[in-house]
Structure formats: structure tokens, C-alpha cells
Scaffold this motif. Structure first.
Motif, short mmCIF file in Angstrom:
data_model
loop_
_atom_site.label_atom_id
_atom_site.label_comp_id
_atom_site.label_asym_id
_atom_site.label_seq_id
_atom_site.Cartn_x
_atom_site.Cartn_y
_atom_site.Cartn_z
N GLU A 132 0.82 -1.21 0.00
CA GLU A 132 0.00 0.00 0.00
C GLU A 132 0.86 1.26 0.00
OE1 GLU A 132 -3.19 0.04 2.79
OE2 GLU A 132 -4.24 -1.57 1.72
N GLY A 133 2.04 1.19 0.59
CA GLY A 133 2.94 2.32 0.52
C GLY A 133 3.33 2.64 -0.92
N MET A 134 3.55 1.62 -1.71
CA MET A 134 3.85 1.83 -3.13
C MET A 134 2.67 2.46 -3.85
SD MET A 134 5.85 -1.70 -4.09
CE MET A 134 7.38 -2.16 -3.27
N PHE A 135 1.47 1.96 -3.57
CA PHE A 135 0.29 2.51 -4.23
C PHE A 135 0.02 3.96 -3.80
CE2 PHE A 135 -0.71 -1.75 -5.70
CZ PHE A 135 -1.39 -1.50 -6.89
N ARG A 136 0.35 4.29 -2.56
CA ARG A 136 0.17 5.68 -2.13
C ARG A 136 1.03 6.63 -2.97
NH1 ARG A 136 -0.99 3.55 3.00
NH2 ARG A 136 1.21 3.18 3.50
N ILE A 208 -7.26 -3.15 -4.98
CA ILE A 208 -6.24 -2.25 -4.45
C ILE A 208 -5.96 -1.10 -5.41
CG2 ILE A 208 -4.23 -3.54 -5.33
CD1 ILE A 208 -2.89 -2.83 -2.59
N TYR A 209 -6.05 -1.35 -6.71
CA TYR A 209 -5.89 -0.28 -7.69
C TYR A 209 -6.99 0.77 -7.50
CZ TYR A 209 -2.77 -3.58 -10.10
OH TYR A 209 -1.76 -4.45 -10.42
N GLU A 210 -8.21 0.27 -7.37
CA GLU A 210 -9.36 1.17 -7.21
C GLU A 210 -9.28 1.95 -5.90
OE1 GLU A 210 -12.33 -1.77 -7.51
OE2 GLU A 210 -12.31 -1.84 -9.71
N LYS A 211 -8.78 1.30 -4.84
CA LYS A 211 -8.64 1.96 -3.55
C LYS A 211 -7.77 3.20 -3.66
CE LYS A 211 -7.00 1.17 1.20
NZ LYS A 211 -6.50 0.15 2.17
#
Length: 253
Positions: A132-136, A208-211
Motif C-alpha cells: 500500500e505504501g507503493m500505491f500511495r 487495491i488499484y481502485e482503492k
């Protein structure tokens, strides 16, 4: 895990682009799917998370991108990329050493980018917090309406990846909370490298992409790769249970 991954990629860094043989079927698939997915990138300014020696960044420049900022944890990998760029006598890439799962505010990055790339870092995460850190960072640095591109593994335990017949092999599986740890190797590498993937990405779920604000999430069709068109029989079993996917998406406006 970050320190282990850094050490192992640093060990492979010398002549990395030469050792990453484009003749290996899975390397060709990876590269050709990326080229197909990025399409026309004329004038784009790109952030390449875990960009290593700049393999995908150079494809992006060839597709018309104006500039690429590369972030990676391996100074050895980035040094190889800088050497390659020096031989090309161009200055279109900037290089920053950092952990892309952590805030990047200390780096002189642009506020937002036309395209953010993250090719394979989701397969070096030890837990969901890291992922999630990467996605942030993807969400923060991708402009509204901008494009995301990223290669990821599918289920690491698919038969063709265990067999290793296409030039890459996964082995030594260990279940971890939310995912699986394993080792991967390429026929052209001197040693294998630690990896771990969360079910949140390798399952093919788009949650997770949508989040993190991404929409129109698609997997680039495998048939768009020249290597698949040229050798359909070779890929029959693989395409039933693919080992990798090139994901493309857009940040919602």
C-alpha cells in the motif's frame, strides 16, 4: 527485505542489460507488452518507480516521452543505467535512490506526472503495508487522467513458471500472511533473487488499484506481443495460466 533485495540486485547490476537477454521468451513478452501498452507517449513526463537500470524508461523515451525520473533502491542498477545513457549522449533521465514504499517528499520530484510506471516492485513486498505504501506514491504522483503502467506476477505457482521453460523460474515457495515468498531466476542471471507477492495483486483483483484512485484497469492482451504472434504453439500452456501481466489503468478525474 529491502536490504536483501538491494544487495541481490546490486550483485546482478554489472552488465545487467546485457545479461537480461532480450532473446529469452519471457523477457521478450515483458518488453513487448510494455511497448504495446505505452503506445504513443509523445511529450510525456514519467515517474518510473523501481526503474532499475532504465530498461522500461528507454522504451518510454523511444515511444516519445520527454523525460523520465527513475527511483530505485539499488545504486548499482542505477549506475549501470547512467552509464548506458552516457554512451547515448543524452540527458533525459534523473536518478534517485529511495524505497518506493516510503514517502518520497525528500526527493526533488515533480508534483505530478503524466505517466507513473511500477514494473515488478509489487513482487518484492513482504506485507500489505509495503504494497500500500507503493500505491500511495502512485496515487500521489500521478496526475488526474494520467496513465499507470506496471508489470506484475500472476500466481507464482503456475506450472510454466515452476518449469522455467520460457527463461524464468520460480522456486522455494513459502506461504506468508496474505501472500507467498519465493526465489526467481532468469537463465541469463548468475544467481536467483528473493521475491514475495501479495494475493491482492497476483490474484488479478482490481480492488487495491481502485482503492488508490485508479480506474479503467486492464491487462494488456498477450496477443499484442510479437513473440506470442510469432510462436503461438510455444505459448499455448502459458496463456492458459499466465505467469505475468502488464496492467494499465488511468487515475480518475
Amino acid at each position: 527485505m529491502v536490504d536483501v533485495v538491494r544487495k541481490e540486485y546490486d550483485a546482478e547490476a554489472t552488465n545487467y542489460d546485457t545479461n537480461l537477454s532480450a532473446t529469452l521468451p519471457l523477457i521478450r513478452l515483458d518488453n513487448e507488452l510494455f511497448i504495446s501498452a505505452i503506445g504513443d507517449a509523445t511529450g510525456a513526463v514519467i515517474l518510473d518507480l523501481a526503474g532499475g537500470s532504465g530498461v522500461k524508461a528507454r522504451f518510454a523515451i523511444n515511444a516519445g516521452a520527454a523525460a523520465v525520473d527513475i527511483i530505485d533502491i539499488s545504486p548499482g542498477m542505477m549506475r549501470e543505467g547512467q552509464n548506458i545513457e552516457a554512451t547515448l549522449n543524452r540527458d533525459v533521465m534523473r536518478w534517485f535512490e529511495a524505497d518506493i514504499s516510503q514517502p518520497l517528499d525528500h526527493l526533488p520530484l515533480k508534483p505530478q506526472y503524466d505517466i507513473v510506471m511500477a514494473n515488478w516492485p509489487f513482487d518484492h513486498v513482504e506485507n500489505m503495508d509495503v504494497l500500500e505504501g507503493m500505491f500511495r506514491n502512485i496515487e500521489k504522483y500521478l496526475k488526474p487522467g494520467g496513465r499507470f503502467l506496471g508489470a506484475r506476477t500472476c500466481n507464482p505457482r503456475v506450472p510454466e513458471m515452476i518449469k522455467g521453460s520460457l527463461g524464468a523460474k520460480y522456486a522455494n515457495f513459502e506461504d506468508i500472511p496474505g501472500g507467498v515468498r519465493y526465489r526467481f531466476s532468469l537463465d541469463s542471471f548468475e544467481s536467483d533473487i528473493v521475491a514475495s507477492s501479495m494475493e491482492a495483486t497476483y490474484s488479478g483483483s482490481t480492488e487495491i488499484y481502485e482503492k488508490f484512485g485508479l480506474v479503467d484497469i486492464q491487462v494488456e492482451p498477450y496477443e499484442n506481443a510479437k513473440v506470442v504472434k510469432e510462436h503461438p504453439k510455444l505459448w499455448e500452456a502459458y496463456l492458459q495460466e499466465p505467469g505475468m501481466a502488464m496492467v494499465k489503468a488511468t487515475k480518475k478525474i
